[in-house]
Design a protein around this motif. Structure first.
Motif, PDB file in Angstrom:
ATOM      1  N   VAL A   8      23.877  -6.068  19.701  1.00 12.01           N
ATOM      2  CA  VAL A   8      23.043  -4.903  19.965  1.00 12.01           C
ATOM      3  C   VAL A   8      22.665  -4.260  18.637  1.00 12.01           C
ATOM      4  O   VAL A   8      23.512  -3.740  17.924  1.00 12.01           O
ATOM      5  CB  VAL A   8      23.779  -3.860  20.841  1.00 12.01           C
ATOM      6  CG1 VAL A   8      22.820  -2.740  21.239  1.00 12.01           C
ATOM      7  CG2 VAL A   8      24.413  -4.515  22.055  1.00 12.01           C
ATOM      8  N   ASP A   9      21.376  -4.328  18.308  1.00 14.45           N
ATOM      9  CA  ASP A   9      20.885  -3.721  17.069  1.00 14.45           C
ATOM     10  C   ASP A   9      19.397  -3.463  17.244  1.00 14.45           C
ATOM     11  O   ASP A   9      18.686  -4.282  17.820  1.00 14.45           O
ATOM     12  CB  ASP A   9      21.127  -4.658  15.876  1.00 14.45           C
ATOM     13  CG  ASP A   9      21.089  -3.908  14.557  1.00 14.45           C
ATOM     14  OD1 ASP A   9      20.005  -3.369  14.219  1.00 14.45           O
ATOM     15  OD2 ASP A   9      22.117  -3.861  13.871  1.00 14.45           O
ATOM     16  N   ASP A  10      18.931  -2.315  16.750  1.00 13.68           N
ATOM     17  CA  ASP A  10      17.517  -1.984  16.887  1.00 13.68           C
ATOM     18  C   ASP A  10      16.640  -2.717  15.873  1.00 13.68           C
ATOM     19  O   ASP A  10      15.423  -2.725  16.015  1.00 13.68           O
ATOM     20  CB  ASP A  10      17.288  -0.474  16.803  1.00 13.68           C
ATOM     21  CG  ASP A  10      17.758   0.124  15.494  1.00 13.68           C
ATOM     22  OD1 ASP A  10      18.793  -0.320  14.975  1.00 13.68           O
ATOM     23  OD2 ASP A  10      17.094   1.047  14.994  1.00 13.68           O
ATOM     24  N   GLU A  11      17.239  -3.352  14.874  1.00  9.30           N
ATOM     25  CA  GLU A  11      16.465  -4.074  13.869  1.00  9.30           C
ATOM     26  C   GLU A  11      16.372  -5.554  14.233  1.00  9.30           C
ATOM     27  O   GLU A  11      17.390  -6.259  14.301  1.00  9.30           O
ATOM     28  CB  GLU A  11      17.104  -3.923  12.489  1.00  9.30           C
ATOM     29  CG  GLU A  11      17.083  -2.491  11.991  1.00  9.30           C
ATOM     30  CD  GLU A  11      17.683  -2.365  10.601  1.00  9.30           C
ATOM     31  OE1 GLU A  11      17.392  -3.233   9.749  1.00  9.30           O
ATOM     32  OE2 GLU A  11      18.438  -1.400  10.388  1.00  9.30           O
ATOM     33  N   ASP A  53      25.614  -1.998  16.977  1.00 13.07           N
ATOM     34  CA  ASP A  53      25.147  -1.132  15.895  1.00 13.07           C
ATOM     35  C   ASP A  53      25.395   0.318  16.289  1.00 13.07           C
ATOM     36  O   ASP A  53      25.378   0.667  17.473  1.00 13.07           O
ATOM     37  CB  ASP A  53      23.651  -1.384  15.672  1.00 13.07           C
ATOM     38  CG  ASP A  53      23.072  -0.599  14.513  1.00 13.07           C
ATOM     39  OD1 ASP A  53      23.822  -0.267  13.576  1.00 13.07           O
ATOM     40  OD2 ASP A  53      21.860  -0.335  14.536  1.00 13.07           O
ATOM     41  N   ILE A  54      25.609   1.169  15.309  1.00 10.46           N
ATOM     42  CA  ILE A  54      25.831   2.587  15.610  1.00 10.46           C
ATOM     43  C   ILE A  54      24.516   3.358  15.637  1.00 10.46           C
ATOM     44  O   ILE A  54      24.225   4.065  16.595  1.00 10.46           O
ATOM     45  CB  ILE A  54      26.825   3.224  14.604  1.00 10.46           C
ATOM     46  CG1 ILE A  54      28.215   2.645  14.841  1.00 10.46           C
ATOM     47  CG2 ILE A  54      26.833   4.743  14.752  1.00 10.46           C
ATOM     48  CD1 ILE A  54      29.296   3.191  13.933  1.00 10.46           C
ATOM     49  N   ASP A  60      22.850   6.037  21.138  1.00 12.29           N
ATOM     50  CA  ASP A  60      23.357   5.371  19.934  1.00 12.29           C
ATOM     51  C   ASP A  60      24.589   4.532  20.266  1.00 12.29           C
ATOM     52  O   ASP A  60      25.076   4.518  21.403  1.00 12.29           O
ATOM     53  CB  ASP A  60      23.631   6.376  18.817  1.00 12.29           C
ATOM     54  CG  ASP A  60      24.794   7.316  19.105  1.00 12.29           C
ATOM     55  OD1 ASP A  60      25.542   7.107  20.083  1.00 12.29           O
ATOM     56  OD2 ASP A  60      24.975   8.269  18.332  1.00 12.29           O
ATOM     57  N   GLY A  61      25.094   3.828  19.273  1.00 14.69           N
ATOM     58  CA  GLY A  61      26.217   2.934  19.488  1.00 14.69           C
ATOM     59  C   GLY A  61      27.495   3.646  19.885  1.00 14.69           C
ATOM     60  O   GLY A  61      28.279   3.129  20.684  1.00 14.69           O
ATOM     61  N   ILE A  80      32.955  -4.516  18.633  1.00 14.99           N
ATOM     62  CA  ILE A  80      32.986  -4.451  17.175  1.00 14.99           C
ATOM     63  C   ILE A  80      31.784  -3.611  16.766  1.00 14.99           C
ATOM     64  O   ILE A  80      30.645  -3.998  17.008  1.00 14.99           O
ATOM     65  CB  ILE A  80      32.892  -5.850  16.532  1.00 14.99           C
ATOM     66  CG1 ILE A  80      34.039  -6.746  17.001  1.00 14.99           C
ATOM     67  CG2 ILE A  80      32.879  -5.727  15.001  1.00 14.99           C
ATOM     68  CD1 ILE A  80      33.911  -8.198  16.560  1.00 14.99           C
ATOM     69  N   MET A  81      32.039  -2.436  16.205  1.00 14.35           N
ATOM     70  CA  MET A  81      30.951  -1.561  15.770  1.00 14.35           C
ATOM     71  C   MET A  81      30.448  -2.027  14.403  1.00 14.35           C
ATOM     72  O   MET A  81      31.250  -2.443  13.560  1.00 14.35           O
ATOM     73  CB  MET A  81      31.429  -0.118  15.671  1.00 14.35           C
ATOM     74  CG  MET A  81      31.900   0.468  16.984  1.00 14.35           C
ATOM     75  SD  MET A  81      30.595   0.591  18.222  1.00 14.35           S
ATOM     76  CE  MET A  81      29.994   2.205  17.848  1.00 14.35           C
ATOM     77  N   ALA A  82      29.147  -1.919  14.223  1.00 15.91           N
ATOM     78  CA  ALA A  82      28.524  -2.354  12.973  1.00 15.91           C
ATOM     79  C   ALA A  82      27.603  -1.252  12.465  1.00 15.91           C
ATOM     80  O   ALA A  82      26.785  -0.729  13.223  1.00 15.91           O
ATOM     81  CB  ALA A  82      27.718  -3.624  13.211  1.00 15.91           C
TER      82      ALA A  82
END
Length: 144
Positions: A8-11, A53-54, A60-61, A80-82
């Motif tokens: 999970v990441d917005d980028e 992702d946070i 948000d994460g 696992i937070m990134a």
């Protein structure tokens, strides 16, 4: 059966790099670009680990992690937070994350962390099965 990893990441670039890398590592990859999408996919896809992702728009994460850990169906999925922000470590752990990695990723380290988290998840699953089995055995014991 390959383990499922939800990334999970917005980028897009980060999702793409992690997807290619983790696929090469032998995992089935599920992709989400925000917290809302992640929460929907977790219910349907049932991943074994989530790389989250946070900093993302919308949920948000940190909030996504809290919601996952509050839900009976998803609370035991390791997260696992990134993030690029090291100072969010405490907040991530308080939200329920099992681990924390910083960007830019060291892919070898990330691989080891995913394997380690999956090993712990496997052992927890085995323990739960053993406890359930013992419970069934106890039900069938004659009263003494």
């Amino acid at each position: 059966m390959r383990e499922k990893v939800l990334v999970v990441d917005d980028e897009f670039e980060i999702r793409d790099v992690l997807s290619r890398f983790l696929t090469e590592e032998g995992y089935e990859i599920i992709l989400a670009s925000n917290g809302e999408e992640a929460l929907e996919l977790v219910e349907r896809e049932k991943p074994q680990v989530i790389l989250l992702d946070i900093l993302m728009p919308g949920i948000d994460g940190i909030e996504t992690c809290k919601r996952l850990k509050e839900n009976e169906k998803t609370k035991f999925i390791p997260v696992i937070m990134a993030t690029a922000l090291w100072d969010t470590y405490e907040e991530a752990i308080e939200a329920g994350a099992e681990d924390f990695v910083t960007k830019p990723f060291n892919l070898t380290e990330l691989s080891h962390r995913v394997k380690s988290i999956l090993r712990v998840r496997y052992l927890n699953d085995e323990l739960e099965r053993a406890v359930a089995y013992i419970g069934e055995l106890e039900k069938n014991l004659p009263d003494l």
